[in-house]
Design an enzyme around this catalytic site. Structure first.
Site, PDB file in Angstrom:
ATOM      1  N   CYS A  65      31.253 -26.285-126.513  1.00  0.00           N
ATOM      2  CA  CYS A  65      32.689 -26.000-126.645  1.00  0.00           C
ATOM      3  C   CYS A  65      33.568 -27.113-126.082  1.00  0.00           C
ATOM      4  CB  CYS A  65      33.028 -24.675-125.972  1.00  0.00           C
ATOM      5  SG  CYS A  65      32.033 -23.323-126.603  1.00  0.00           S
ATOM      6  N   HIS A 103      40.544 -24.355-124.413  1.00  0.00           N
ATOM      7  CA  HIS A 103      39.478 -23.795-125.237  1.00  0.00           C
ATOM      8  C   HIS A 103      39.694 -22.282-125.306  1.00  0.00           C
ATOM      9  CE1 HIS A 103      35.801 -22.756-127.027  1.00  0.00           C
ATOM     10  NE2 HIS A 103      35.232 -22.279-125.942  1.00  0.00           N
ATOM     11  N   ASN A 128      36.185 -17.360-130.458  1.00  0.00           N
ATOM     12  CA  ASN A 128      35.724 -18.635-129.906  1.00  0.00           C
ATOM     13  C   ASN A 128      35.068 -19.459-131.026  1.00  0.00           C
ATOM     14  OD1 ASN A 128      34.343 -20.687-128.610  1.00  0.00           O
ATOM     15  ND2 ASN A 128      33.460 -19.376-127.024  1.00  0.00           N
TER      16      ASN A 128
HETATM   17  C1  LIG Z   1      30.905 -11.306-122.627  1.00  0.00           C
HETATM   18  C2  LIG Z   1      31.921 -10.631-121.756  1.00  0.00           C
HETATM   19  C3  LIG Z   1      33.173 -10.325-122.566  1.00  0.00           C
HETATM   20  C4  LIG Z   1      31.340  -9.321-121.243  1.00  0.00           C
HETATM   21  O1  LIG Z   1      32.282  -8.697-120.386  1.00  0.00           O
HETATM   22  P1  LIG Z   1      31.808  -8.145-118.957  1.00  0.00           P
HETATM   23  O2  LIG Z   1      32.980  -7.500-118.339  1.00  0.00           O
HETATM   24  O3  LIG Z   1      31.180  -9.292-118.247  1.00  0.00           O
HETATM   25  O4  LIG Z   1      30.780  -7.062-119.381  1.00  0.00           O
HETATM   26  P2  LIG Z   1      29.224  -6.933-119.019  1.00  0.00           P
HETATM   27  O5  LIG Z   1      28.435  -7.972-119.730  1.00  0.00           O
HETATM   28  O6  LIG Z   1      29.064  -6.839-117.535  1.00  0.00           O
HETATM   29  O7  LIG Z   1      28.941  -5.551-119.668  1.00  0.00           O
HETATM   30  C5  LIG Z   1      29.590  -4.363-119.220  1.00  0.00           C
HETATM   31  C6  LIG Z   1      29.127  -3.256-120.125  1.00  0.00           C
HETATM   32  O8  LIG Z   1      29.731  -3.403-121.414  1.00  0.00           O
HETATM   33  C7  LIG Z   1      28.719  -3.381-122.400  1.00  0.00           C
HETATM   34  N1  LIG Z   1      29.103  -4.208-123.537  1.00  0.00           N
HETATM   35  C8  LIG Z   1      28.825  -5.533-123.750  1.00  0.00           C
HETATM   36  N2  LIG Z   1      29.356  -5.910-124.916  1.00  0.00           N
HETATM   37  C9  LIG Z   1      29.995  -4.835-125.434  1.00  0.00           C
HETATM   38  C10 LIG Z   1      30.732  -4.607-126.616  1.00  0.00           C
HETATM   39  N3  LIG Z   1      30.942  -5.590-127.524  1.00  0.00           N
HETATM   40  N4  LIG Z   1      31.246  -3.381-126.823  1.00  0.00           N
HETATM   41  C11 LIG Z   1      31.066  -2.392-125.935  1.00  0.00           C
HETATM   42  N5  LIG Z   1      30.370  -2.548-124.800  1.00  0.00           N
HETATM   43  C12 LIG Z   1      29.841  -3.753-124.558  1.00  0.00           C
HETATM   44  C13 LIG Z   1      27.480  -3.883-121.697  1.00  0.00           C
HETATM   45  O9  LIG Z   1      26.317  -3.441-122.365  1.00  0.00           O
HETATM   46  C14 LIG Z   1      27.615  -3.255-120.337  1.00  0.00           C
HETATM   47  O10 LIG Z   1      27.217  -1.906-120.426  1.00  0.00           O
HETATM   48  P3  LIG Z   1      26.415  -1.213-119.203  1.00  0.00           P
HETATM   49  O11 LIG Z   1      27.360  -1.263-118.066  1.00  0.00           O
HETATM   50  O12 LIG Z   1      26.142   0.122-119.750  1.00  0.00           O
HETATM   51  O13 LIG Z   1      25.189  -2.074-119.019  1.00  0.00           O
HETATM   52  C15 LIG Z   1      32.294 -11.522-120.548  1.00  0.00           C
HETATM   53  O14 LIG Z   1      31.189 -11.621-119.671  1.00  0.00           O
HETATM   54  C16 LIG Z   1      32.712 -12.877-120.951  1.00  0.00           C
HETATM   55  O15 LIG Z   1      33.744 -13.055-121.550  1.00  0.00           O
HETATM   56  N6  LIG Z   1      31.959 -13.917-120.586  1.00  0.00           N
HETATM   57  C17 LIG Z   1      32.247 -15.278-120.974  1.00  0.00           C
HETATM   58  C18 LIG Z   1      31.851 -15.458-122.409  1.00  0.00           C
HETATM   59  C19 LIG Z   1      32.331 -16.735-123.015  1.00  0.00           C
HETATM   60  O16 LIG Z   1      33.505 -16.944-123.095  1.00  0.00           O
HETATM   61  N7  LIG Z   1      31.395 -17.586-123.408  1.00  0.00           N
HETATM   62  C20 LIG Z   1      31.677 -18.804-124.038  1.00  0.00           C
HETATM   63  C21 LIG Z   1      32.151 -19.802-123.048  1.00  0.00           C
HETATM   64  S1  LIG Z   1      32.451 -21.308-123.853  1.00  0.00           S
END
Ligand SMILES: CC(C)(COP(=O)(O)OP(=O)(O)OC[C@H]1O[C@@H](n2cnc3c(N)ncnc32)[C@H](O)[C@@H]1OP(=O)(O)O)[C@@H](O)C(=O)NCCC(=O)NCCS
Length: 340
Positions: free
Chosen positions: A127, A267, A297
């Site tokens: 990215c 980004h 993204n």
């Molecule tokens: C991916 C992201 C949105 C997840 O959000 P989070 O608050 O960290 O959520 P978690 O991964 O801890 O998951 C929390 C819960 O939501 C659930 N969950 C994950 N994706 C889900 C979705 N699309 N819909 C519903 N629930 C979802 C998980 O399974 C988890 O459930 P559990 O508590 O029963 O295990 C977040 O971590 C994020 O934005 N990370 C950076 C990603 C990114 O930008 N990457 C590219 C960088 S260049």
């Protein structure tokens, strides 16, 4: 005394700077909404909006590739810069989803636009690819070896996204953005850039199979190891930390205060990451150009697409100083201050 290698300052005295003289972008026609995702994985519009700020994203047709999208974006950028494809001497395509492992996507874009005088290569910094590519072009232009470069970010993320993994599939979209970079002596141009990497954290955001460490086999395909795997929470933390630090360092090495920045073009991975960066920079979200809600993204294409939109809608005007800041797999990060 030379600055430390990660702090790159424009050489004083030459007056020659690498400026962005034209931008272009392309988003595929097909739009996939959060409601569409709720039909294929267990998720809701509310969850996706709250955690990411993404409402919809554009997805390429099956037969549409990063080079196809890049060619359209490149033609639009050439038109805005008012130059012909023959004037382009170097093409850098930032991509982690190239048409082929080889030949490089840059060569395919070259053939598509008819830039017969250019040499071409791909750059993989995930990215952060566009910011890295822009800096490589700046160094070539300001060293005097290249007069006109074309820098693209072009991604078909949908080709490496696992549409059964709800944590990652909702995040990504496809698209391409392009910038023409030319040497000028009128005050416009890149004022300062900061790039960084940390390869010790490579496993946190990775496409494990398909390279030579793990060539594609029936087993790797069955286990979907050729698709994106991400430790979301870890990536989130590192993105906020490194993007805000890089932004501050880029301001410092370009001699600019945050108040002088007309628009931040970050980004566009996740609205919550951008909100956290805005807080660390001590500015409101209104200083940022945002399109993550409509695009998701798009990896290396995110910044050039957002920049092109920001210019087209008048958020970035001639004379404005713009800060771009990126973070991606590697980990890689970068920030740059550009005078338009
Ligand atoms: C991916 C992201 C949105 C997840 O959000 P989070 O608050 O960290 O959520 P978690 O991964 O801890 O998951 C929390 C819960 O939501 C659930 N969950 C994950 N994706 C889900 C979705 N699309 N819909 C519903 N629930 C979802 C998980 O399974 C988890 O459930 P559990 O508590 O029963 O295990 C977040 O971590 C994020 O934005 N990370 C950076 C990603 C990114 O930008 N990457 C590219 C960088 S260049």
């Amino acid at each position: 005394m030379n600055p430390p290698p990660h702090k790159i300052q424009v050489p004083e005295g030459s007056g020659l700077r690498a400026a962005i003289t034209g931008t272009g972008s392309y988003l595929p026609e097909r739009v996939m909404t959060n409601a569409d995702f709720a039909k294929i994985v267990e998720t809701t519009d509310e969850w996706i909006m709250t955690r990411t700020g993404i409402r919809e994203r554009h997805l390429a047709r099956v037969d549409e590739t990063p080079s196809d999208m890049g060619i359209v974006a490149a033609r639009r950028a050439l038109e805005k810069a008012g130059i012909s494809a023959e004037a382009v001497e170097m093409i850098i395509v930032a991509t982690l989803s190239p048409d082929y492992a080889f030949p490089n996507t840059g060569c395919l874009v070259q053939a598509g636009i008819g830039a017969k005088n250019a040499f071409c290569f791909d750059l993989e910094a995930a990215c952060s690819g566009f910011v890295y590519g822009l800096e490589m072009a700046r160094r070539c232009v300001e060293a005097g070896g290249i007069r006109t470069a074309l820098v693209l970010g072009a991604e078909k993320m949908s080709s490496i996204v696992d549409y059964t993994d709800r944590q990652t599939c909702v995040l990504f979209g496809d698209g391409a953005g392009a910038a023409i970079v030319q040497g000028v002596r009128d005050g416009r141009g890149v004022l300062g850039t900061v790039l960084g990497s940390d390869g010790t954290l490579a496993d946190l955001l990775i496409q494990k199979a398909g390279g030579s460490r793990m060539p594609a086999t029936e087993e790797t395909v069955r286990q979907k190891m050729h698709m994106i795997r991400m430790s979301g929470r870890e990536v989130f933390k590192h993105a906020v930390l490194n993007m805000s630090q890089a932004a501050k360092k880029a301001l410092e090495c370009s001699g600019c205060a945050m108040e002088e920045i007309a628009c931040v073009v970050p980004h566009q991975a996740n609205l919550r990451i951008i909100e956290a960066i805005a807080a660390r920079l001590g500015v409101g979200l209104d200083r940022f150009y945002l399109n993550v809600e409509r695009t998701g993204n798009m990896s290396s294409a995110s910044i050039p697409v957002a920049l092109d939109e920001a210019i087209a809608c008048g958020r970035v005007k001639p004379g404005d100083k713009v800060l771009t800041v990126a973070f991606g797999s590697g980990f890689t990060w970068g920030a740059t201050v550009i005078q338009f």
